[in-house]
Motif scaffolding. Structure first.
Motif, PDB file in Angstrom:
ATOM      1  N   LYS A   2      28.835 -17.002 -17.290  1.00 44.80           N
ATOM      2  CA  LYS A   2      27.608 -16.546 -16.628  1.00 44.80           C
ATOM      3  C   LYS A   2      26.530 -17.642 -16.744  1.00 44.80           C
ATOM      4  N   ALA A  16      23.667 -25.421  -7.115  1.00 46.07           N
ATOM      5  CA  ALA A  16      24.000 -24.039  -7.474  1.00 46.07           C
ATOM      6  C   ALA A  16      25.142 -23.509  -6.602  1.00 46.07           C
ATOM      7  N   ARG A  17      25.182 -23.988  -5.380  1.00 44.42           N
ATOM      8  CA  ARG A  17      26.291 -23.567  -4.484  1.00 44.42           C
ATOM      9  C   ARG A  17      27.637 -24.020  -5.053  1.00 44.42           C
ATOM     10  N   SER A  20      28.625 -21.983  -8.042  1.00 48.12           N
ATOM     11  CA  SER A  20      28.954 -20.572  -7.736  1.00 48.12           C
ATOM     12  C   SER A  20      30.410 -20.409  -7.311  1.00 48.12           C
ATOM     13  N   LYS A  21      31.059 -21.506  -6.941  1.00 49.82           N
ATOM     14  CA  LYS A  21      32.478 -21.396  -6.544  1.00 49.82           C
ATOM     15  C   LYS A  21      33.380 -21.212  -7.760  1.00 49.82           C
ATOM     16  N   HIS A  23      31.884 -20.165 -11.114  1.00 48.24           N
ATOM     17  CA  HIS A  23      31.263 -19.338 -12.163  1.00 48.24           C
ATOM     18  C   HIS A  23      30.393 -18.252 -11.552  1.00 48.24           C
ATOM     19  N   GLN A  24      30.047 -17.299 -12.422  1.00 48.57           N
ATOM     20  CA  GLN A  24      29.169 -16.204 -11.990  1.00 48.57           C
ATOM     21  C   GLN A  24      27.721 -16.703 -12.086  1.00 48.57           C
ATOM     22  N   LEU A  25      27.038 -16.775 -10.961  1.00 47.31           N
ATOM     23  CA  LEU A  25      25.693 -17.381 -10.979  1.00 47.31           C
ATOM     24  C   LEU A  25      24.591 -16.372 -10.689  1.00 47.31           C
ATOM     25  N   HIS A  38      20.102 -17.892  -0.947  1.00 46.11           N
ATOM     26  CA  HIS A  38      21.245 -18.426  -1.698  1.00 46.11           C
ATOM     27  C   HIS A  38      22.248 -17.313  -1.973  1.00 46.11           C
ATOM     28  N   HIS A  42      25.849 -17.602  -0.457  1.00 42.57           N
ATOM     29  CA  HIS A  42      26.855 -18.110  -1.401  1.00 42.57           C
ATOM     30  C   HIS A  42      27.333 -17.091  -2.431  1.00 42.57           C
ATOM     31  N   THR A  44      25.800 -15.502  -4.742  1.00 43.03           N
ATOM     32  CA  THR A  44      25.180 -15.514  -6.074  1.00 43.03           C
ATOM     33  C   THR A  44      24.292 -14.273  -6.197  1.00 43.03           C
TER      34      THR A  44
END
Ligand code: NDP
Length: 290
Positions: A2, A16-17, A20-21, A23-25, A38, A42, A44
């Motif tokens: 996380k 951040a994009r 997010s592929k 991990h949990q963002l 976002h 994506h 998130t």
């Protein structure tokens, strides 16, 4: 894992994009609409309150300066949990980041400074070079995440070392942009076409990232995109000047570069791109690039 990502500007949004592929963002941005965009683009989660970010195992900040980072640290401090890793990707001030690291350590939070180079295109394509200051064990924890955003990750030294080398390398770039523009304008005054002058420069020992990648689009095609604010570049060079002052170093070229960039910022304003210093150089010579 996380991860909380704070600061979805030109650099933070694509970084951040990429994260997010894998991990949990949870994302937070001062202007909330960017966080919502976002989230919808994506997958998130847009934090409704900044405090929600404190629950993450890793907190990443990508903000203009260390001052904004410290403001966020202050706000999150009461909710921070021991064992959290804070990665500051901002091009910050090593003096401030050392103090921030001490404050966070008192809460059991580890800190690394991990500024980036490679511009917005590097952030978009995850090809950034990332220079890291921090303890070896904290660097080891940050590395797999940084590898998602960058191609070359370098552990430079203890906390602050990443921020220090970042502003120093940006100062080199600033001085290079300035002298290259001066000489190209001089070539033009002499009657040499700018395109030809750049062709020679790029085939010879005067070539640089500026002459190869940054200047042709602006000076030949007349396109002046905003990719890196002069405001931020000036900040980097002023931090480098502070380091020189503290180290009792003789750095006249750095001092001159800082004054030229600060004067350009005062003239062009907060929303100018850093390469627009070329316009100031033209004005200083009562000339244009066309
Ligand atoms: P931007 O100006 O595009 O984005 C800045 C971000 O910080 C935005 O998310 C903005 O929020 C947020 N922010 C600004 N002020 C505050 C505040 N007081 N409190 C909370 N959030 C705030 O900057 P960049 O992404 O271009 O740059 C970020 C960092 O990366 C800088 O340190 C810069 O020097 C460095 N950098 C930039 C590069 C580039 O090419 N752009 C290349 C390498 C490093 P909001 O959306 O509300 O304005």
């Amino acid at each position: 894992m996380k991860i909380a990502f704070i600061g979805l500007g030109a650099m933070g949004f694509p970084m951040a994009r990429h994260l997010s592929k894998h991990h949990q963002l949870i994302v937070w941005n001062r202007t909330r609409s960017k966080a919502e965009r976002h989230a919808s683009e994506h997958g998130t989660a847009a934090a409704s309150e900044l405090a929600e970010c404190a629950a993450a195992e890793v907190i990443i900040t990508m903000l203009p300066t260390s001052r904004e980072v410290d403001e966020i640290v202050d706000k999150l401090m009461p909710d921070l949990r021991a064992g959290t890793l804070w990665i500051d990707a901002t091009s910050g001030d090593p003096n401030v980041s050392r103090l921030t690291a001490v404050r966070l350590a008192a809460r059991g939070v580890a800190f690394v400074d991990a500024p980036v180079t490679g511009a917005t295109v590097g952030a978009e394509n995850a090809t950034l070079t990332i220079m890291v200051g921090g303890a070896p064990e904290d660097f080891a924890r940050a590395l797999p995440l940084l590898q998602i955003c960058g191609k070359k990750i370098i552990h430079v030294g203890p906390v602050g070392a990443g921020h220090a080398i970042k502003v120093l390398t940006n100062s080199v770039m600033g001085a290079t942009v300035w002298i290259t523009c001066e000489c190209l304008l001089l070539a033009k005054r002499f009657g040499i076409d700018i395109k030809t002058a750049l062709e020679v420069t790029n085939a010879g020992s005067g070539r640089s990232n500026a002459s190869e990648n940054l200047l042709p689009m602006r000076l030949i095609e007349g396109k002046w995109p905003l990719v890196f604010k002069l405001l931020h570049h000036d900040k980097d060079i002023r931090i480098a000047s502070t380091i020189a002052h503290q180290q009792h170093a003789s750095t006249p070229m750095l001092a001159l570069t800082q004054h030229l960039f600060t004067a350009s910022l005062n003239q062009l304003g907060d929303q100018a791109d850093y390469i627009e210093v070329a316009k100031v150089i033209a004005e200083m010579n009562n000339a244009t690039w066309e």
